[in-house]
Design an enzyme around this catalytic site. Structure first.
Site, PDB file in Angstrom:
ATOM      1  N   GLU A   1      -7.747  -5.407  -0.341  1.00  0.00           N
ATOM      2  CA  GLU A   1      -8.299  -6.234  -1.359  1.00  0.00           C
ATOM      3  C   GLU A   1      -8.603  -7.917  -1.060  1.00  0.00           C
ATOM      4  O   GLU A   1      -8.955  -8.258  -2.046  1.00  0.00           O
ATOM      5  CB  GLU A   1      -7.149  -6.030  -2.695  1.00  0.00           C
ATOM      6  CG  GLU A   1      -7.392  -4.481  -3.128  1.00  0.00           C
ATOM      7  CD  GLU A   1      -8.779  -4.168  -3.436  1.00  0.00           C
ATOM      8  OE1 GLU A   1      -9.918  -4.187  -2.845  1.00  0.00           O
ATOM      9  OE2 GLU A   1      -9.014  -3.146  -4.708  1.00  0.00           O
TER      10      GLU A   1
ATOM     11  N   HIS B   1       1.721  -1.438   0.219  1.00  0.00           N
ATOM     12  CA  HIS B   1       0.121  -0.066  -0.087  1.00  0.00           C
ATOM     13  C   HIS B   1       0.873   0.987  -0.204  1.00  0.00           C
ATOM     14  O   HIS B   1       1.899   1.368   0.213  1.00  0.00           O
ATOM     15  CB  HIS B   1      -1.326   0.076   0.615  1.00  0.00           C
ATOM     16  CG  HIS B   1      -2.143   0.603   0.851  1.00  0.00           C
ATOM     17  ND1 HIS B   1      -2.326   1.824   1.106  1.00  0.00           N
ATOM     18  CD2 HIS B   1      -3.252   0.997   0.495  1.00  0.00           C
ATOM     19  CE1 HIS B   1      -3.238   2.732   0.931  1.00  0.00           C
ATOM     20  NE2 HIS B   1      -4.112   1.733   1.055  1.00  0.00           N
TER      21      HIS B   1
END
Ligand code: CMC
Length: 372
Positions: free
Chosen positions: A309, A250
């Site tokens: 996700e 991320h």
């Protein structure tokens, strides 16, 4: 500021009251509420009411908002046309949903906003049914949005545990600082284009695999891995071949993404209700463990942890959403954040217009090149 290829990392482009992403602590606060505190208890309507507060005149409470959203779903459904099924079922679902959303009129008032929040739920269910060769189902405007979305998709009433799981998902993804799609929505809103245009920009940015398009590929990877015993070897080969492991890493979080825990919790609760395939859950946990170990070994300079996700993929699969629709469901949650940011930008901000540094040829160089 110099940012030749840095993806604007570290650049502050807005001040917002909407959400705070603390990447070092792995913390997400949405308008003063810790994600962990609201993800399990709130309905999506509560999150919409929270995000919209102060950005619209005469905002109703969450209960009235629920009926307003119900009416807006019905209105979104009535906009479907007879040939939409044939025209749109072959497109990737997120492109079909984007095409349907593009018909919604612009505006800056609450009715426009509710229509835009309602529409992705209706259109995702419709598009997924068309792909199966069955008719889209009309909304039930008396239901909360999560329950109705599942009902419109499957054609039967969902269980309480399924509705709670989808509510957790929608609340978890409703806003997340200045992510790429929210930034895109704010840029468009800053020109005065209106909320529908801002939402379309958000959807377009969301669909890329580096943002909201990753969860489908997470399941593709799990399918290819097949068994927990194969996880390490498969993932090692993927990283050695230069692939990115979907569901990991991320830009902001340097520790575990707090949304991954919120969704894993929802998956556990759904599992306790018999709604999750136990072997799939076991495979996912083995793959996650192996992926984290490999990323620590191979990319020691970059803290790469599980992101939202990974468990999104497992949760939405367990709720019966086809993997091609996952980005649409993400949009159904994030749309409230895009709208709140768009309103905030219009109320408090100016036209967003950064600068670029020209590094192309000077006119005399271009002319000389042409002469050769
Ligand atoms: N698997 C393997 N290597 C990775 C991964 C990954 N998932 N993520 C980053 N890296 C490596 C990358 O190859 C690079 O290595 P090197 O320096 O040797 O070239 C290094 O880590 C830094 O990568 P980066 O591209 O500078 O990181 P970024 O901040 O630009 O990218 C990211 C963030 C999410 C795009 C990236 O981690 C990624 O591609 N992840 C996989 C896709 C994914 O899961 N996307 C969903 C993101 S979460 C949803 C959201 O909040 O929008």
């Amino acid at each position: 500021m110099k940012d030749e290829d840095g993806g604007l990392e570290g650049v502050v482009a807005a001040h917002t009251v909407l959400s705070e992403v603390d990447g070092a602590a792995g913390r997400l606060v949405i308008r003063g509420h810790e994600l962990g505190e609201i993800a399990q208890r709130w309905h999506y309507e509560d999150a919409v009411a929270l995000l919209f507060e102060g950005f619209f005149e005469k905002l109703p409470d969450a209960a009235a908002l629920r009926s307003g959203l119900g009416r807006a779903r019905r209105e979104a459904f009535e906009r479907l046309q007879a040939n939409d099924d044939a025209m749109l079922r072959k497109l990737p679902p997120i492109e079909a949903v984007r095409a349907l959303m593009a018909r919604l009129p612009d505006g800056d008032e609450l009715a426009t906003a509710l229509r835009l929040v309602a529409a992705p739920a209706v259109y995702t269910a419709a598009v997924m049914r068309w792909r199966l060769g069955v008719q889209a189902l009309a909304p039930d405007d008396t239901l909360p949005q999560a329950a109705d979305m599942l009902r419109m998709l499957h054609g039967r009433a969902p269980t309480g545990a399924q509705v709670a799981a989808l509510d957790t998902y929608l609340v978890t993804v409703c806003d997340h600082g200045l992510n790429a799609s929210t930034f895109a929505a704010r840029v468009v809103a800053s020109t005065g284009a209106g909320l529908a245009s801002a939402v379309l920009a958000g959807i377009s940015a969301l669909k890329g695999p580096l943002h909201g398009g990753a969860p489908g590929p997470v399941l593709d990877a799990l399918d290819a891995i097949g068994t927990p015993a194969n996880a390490r070897a498969w993932l090692e080969e993927a990283v050695a071949g230069g692939q990115r492991l979907m569901g990991f890493g991320h830009r902001i979080y340097r520790v575990r993404d707090p949304r991954a825990d919120a969704l894993k919790g929802a998956l556990r609760r759904l599992s306790a209700d018999g709604g999750v395939n136990a072997a799939r859950f076991e495979l996912a946990e083995a793959a996650e463990k192996a992926a984290l170990a490999i990323l620590r070994e191979k990319k020691p300079d970059r803290a790469l942890e599980t992101n939202v996700e990974f468990y999104t993929a497992l949760l939405l699969e367990a709720l019966g959403f086809g993997r091609e629709s996952f980005t649409c469901v993400f949009a159904a949650g994030r749309v409230s954040g895009w709208i709140a940011h768009a309103r905030e930008q219009v109320k408090k901000g100016r036209l967003i217009r950064p600068q670029s540094v020209y590094v192309g040829p000077a006119p005399e160089e271009a002319e000389a090149a042409l002469a050769h």
